[in-house]
Scaffold this motif. Sequence first.
Motif, PDB file in Angstrom:
ATOM      1  N   CYS A  29      -7.047   0.690   3.168  1.00 44.72           N
ATOM      2  CA  CYS A  29      -5.805   0.677   2.534  1.00 44.72           C
ATOM      3  C   CYS A  29      -5.254  -0.306   2.732  1.00 44.72           C
ATOM      4  O   CYS A  29      -5.020  -1.595   3.338  1.00 44.72           O
ATOM      5  CB  CYS A  29      -5.332   1.605   4.137  1.00 44.72           C
ATOM      6  N   GLY A  30      -4.364  -0.004   1.293  1.00 42.96           N
ATOM      7  CA  GLY A  30      -3.555  -1.218   0.891  1.00 42.96           C
ATOM      8  C   GLY A  30      -2.208  -1.625   1.583  1.00 42.96           C
ATOM      9  O   GLY A  30      -1.920  -2.553   1.641  1.00 42.96           O
ATOM     10  N   ALA A  31      -1.486  -0.111   2.175  1.00 43.04           N
ATOM     11  CA  ALA A  31      -0.859  -0.540   3.443  1.00 43.04           C
ATOM     12  C   ALA A  31      -0.583  -1.149   3.999  1.00 43.04           C
ATOM     13  O   ALA A  31      -0.134  -1.519   4.534  1.00 43.04           O
ATOM     14  CB  ALA A  31      -0.851   1.256   2.942  1.00 43.04           C
ATOM     15  N   SER A  32      -1.578  -0.919   4.330  1.00 45.39           N
ATOM     16  CA  SER A  32      -1.783  -1.256   5.530  1.00 45.39           C
ATOM     17  C   SER A  32      -1.738  -2.952   6.595  1.00 45.39           C
ATOM     18  O   SER A  32      -0.882  -3.472   6.686  1.00 45.39           O
ATOM     19  CB  SER A  32      -3.265  -0.654   6.848  1.00 45.39           C
ATOM     20  N   LEU A  33      -2.360  -3.579   4.645  1.00 48.89           N
ATOM     21  CA  LEU A  33      -2.235  -5.204   4.545  1.00 48.89           C
ATOM     22  C   LEU A  33      -0.678  -5.133   4.280  1.00 48.89           C
ATOM     23  O   LEU A  33      -0.193  -6.490   4.444  1.00 48.89           O
ATOM     24  CB  LEU A  33      -2.529  -5.389   2.923  1.00 48.89           C
ATOM     25  N   GLY A  34       0.008  -4.460   3.618  1.00 48.56           N
ATOM     26  CA  GLY A  34       1.004  -4.778   3.391  1.00 48.56           C
ATOM     27  C   GLY A  34       2.129  -4.816   4.534  1.00 48.56           C
ATOM     28  O   GLY A  34       2.846  -5.591   4.374  1.00 48.56           O
ATOM     29  N   PRO A 222      -3.113   0.071  -3.502  1.00 50.03           N
ATOM     30  CA  PRO A 222      -3.847   0.704  -3.576  1.00 50.03           C
ATOM     31  C   PRO A 222      -4.879   2.295  -2.063  1.00 50.03           C
ATOM     32  O   PRO A 222      -4.694   1.653  -1.106  1.00 50.03           O
ATOM     33  CB  PRO A 222      -5.331   0.333  -4.256  1.00 50.03           C
ATOM     34  N   CYS A 223      -5.384   2.821  -2.340  1.00 50.34           N
ATOM     35  CA  CYS A 223      -5.132   4.104  -1.466  1.00 50.34           C
ATOM     36  C   CYS A 223      -7.007   4.778  -1.956  1.00 50.34           C
ATOM     37  O   CYS A 223      -7.017   5.411  -3.119  1.00 50.34           O
ATOM     38  CB  CYS A 223      -4.214   4.834  -1.687  1.00 50.34           C
TER      39      CYS A 223
END
Lengths: 311, 395
Positions: A29-34, A222-223
């Motif tokens: 998950c890209g969002a969780s990295l962010g 990215p997802c």
Amino acid sequence: MEVPEDVKRRLTLPFEENFFAGHTACQGCGASLGLRYVLKAYGRKTILVIPACCSTIIAGPWPYSALNANLFHTAFETTGAVISGIEAALKALGYKVKGEDGIMVVGWAGDGGTADIGLQALSGFLERGHDALYIMYDNEAYMNTGIQRSSSTPYGAWTTNTPGGKRHFLEKRHKKKVIDIVIAHRIPYAATASVAYPEDFLRKLKKAQKIPGPSFIQLFAPCPTGWRAPTDKTIEIARLAVQTAYFPLFEYENGKYKINMPNPKKEPKPIEEFLKLQGRFKYMTKEDIEVLQKWVLEEWERLKKLAEVFG
Amino acid sequence: MVEYKPIKKVVSGNYAAAYAVLHARVQVVAAYPITPQTSIIEKIAEFIANGEADIQYIPVESEHSAMAACIGASATGARVFTATSAQGLALMHEMLHWAAGARLPIVMVDVNRAMAPPWSVWDDQTDSLSQRDTGWMQFYAENNQEVYDGVLMAFKVAETVNVPAMVVESAFILSHTYEIVNMIPQELVDEFLPPRKPLYSLADFENPIAVGALATPADYYEFRYKLARAHEEAKKVIKDVGREFGERFGRDYSEMIEKAYIDDADFVFMGMGSLMGTVKEAVELLRKQGYKVGYAKVRWFRPFPREELLEIAESVKGIAVLDRNFSFGQEGILFTEAKGALYNNGARPIMKNYIVGLGGRDFTVSDVKAIAEDMKKVIESGKLDREVEWYHLKR
């Protein structure tokens, strides 16, 4: 875990961790990295506002929280308004907001919650000039509800409500340039960023903290689930989005544009390189790809001109 | 009662609300203009401009954002106020649920205005009563004094039980009509209403919290029960705060239903808001003419004063419920509520519903007299000709 000081010194990102294991994001998950980088940049003195989106779930159900910071969950369309209210209350109560050692109020919303349903509240927040940061983490569709198109979904993408099929019913509108709408408010600081370039993202987060007034960052995230992509390709896909100029990195600071591409002299790679790693683009015809490629390069030229004239 | 010299001001209902906001030392106001509410937030802006009030004022871009900003501010620990009417309140609806669910003691004035279409800016209670199930408390003011007193008490009650409260006044009949309001000196208001002590604050970084996180079916139910229980507890708090207000300032609000002439009345008029001022005057006249009528003004609609209603119902033969509102497919909203509250409690007065004053239709003393005649016939015959009477209808 004890980390030797000399190792810490060599790290390009803060060592401190405020986003913990046990969160419920999908693999890759890209969002969780962010979210992790945001908390690395700002630490515990952060108030996060999260509307309906993947991060509602990622942060964990009651009574758990994967975030070592205050978090207020809110309704889909209200991020801009809620961070405005928090900022006003902090000021009324005598707290220091933004700046070095000030409290960071951060809206963390998806592309649907920003470009579509939350656009009005975002505009209100930007226009009124509150000292807070709004981050749109852009995974290019309504992922939490099961991959429906948003106005930030690119041309040619498959989603569950642009499913392709016999009639080639794919997304036929280009991605909305939310950052341009944001810049139209002439706020002090707006930027694009990508999870593939964390040092650049961290630098921008620090700048957003330093500069008074409203700031905005559009973060490419990215997802793999929604993009029908391998979970170990998140960074590669995000990097290719930048290298193809599909999602160029740039800053708008006090009226000036500055492009932050990793290799400024390099010509953009062909868009196919970005597309081919993702199942969501597999229904695109050769003509579709040409349409998207043309748009990407036109937008890239436009940005370069802006940076030339207002650089 | 402590001896004090009230500050007498001739003000509109809206200005009365604004002065109460000033005296309550509200810290954040987020609001959006709508007729007939607007002069509340104009007056507050004037207080700020003149240096009389120290308020963070957020001129939001919609009522939905007004409530959302209030929610953010209240969750951070500030004392927060907004005001709206009709369409604006309807637009807030989603966030009204959010404010109550997050247990934020926001106080709002709703100036009752009819819902469109057709467009109307005049008095009608359907806007606020449509928010019945959002978890907000609702106080209906009869006059400008009650608007002022109501806002001060609403903050105290709301901050005690951590439930938001709506103070409701009538479009134009109160909002733009000037009358004398006895205001309370600042230091005495401060004693009555000390600074807010929040249940939680987003500015507390020692104890990070996540507010409003997903609750699975294993937990959601208890959250609802706690809010339901807070409303039940609020009944006692309302009475205590109303009594304290009376002891301090000479105007008692310990009754959730204000009553007169109940003991020997054949029937009572029941209703809410400014129209009950008209009824009060009419009842005095009717009493002089030998009618055995009483008066029951429902001050707090939420939480609903079931126990006080039961006491009234046990001592009268009939209740004429006056509704300046309507629930389509059913009847006047107070009528439904009152009947429902009595059903399991044995009291069975004859109850008739009069739909009056919708969209600001004038409701006068002679209308009350005509309704008294009709109700008298119902009581004497023991027969209800019809449950719901569209009283003003042009035939």
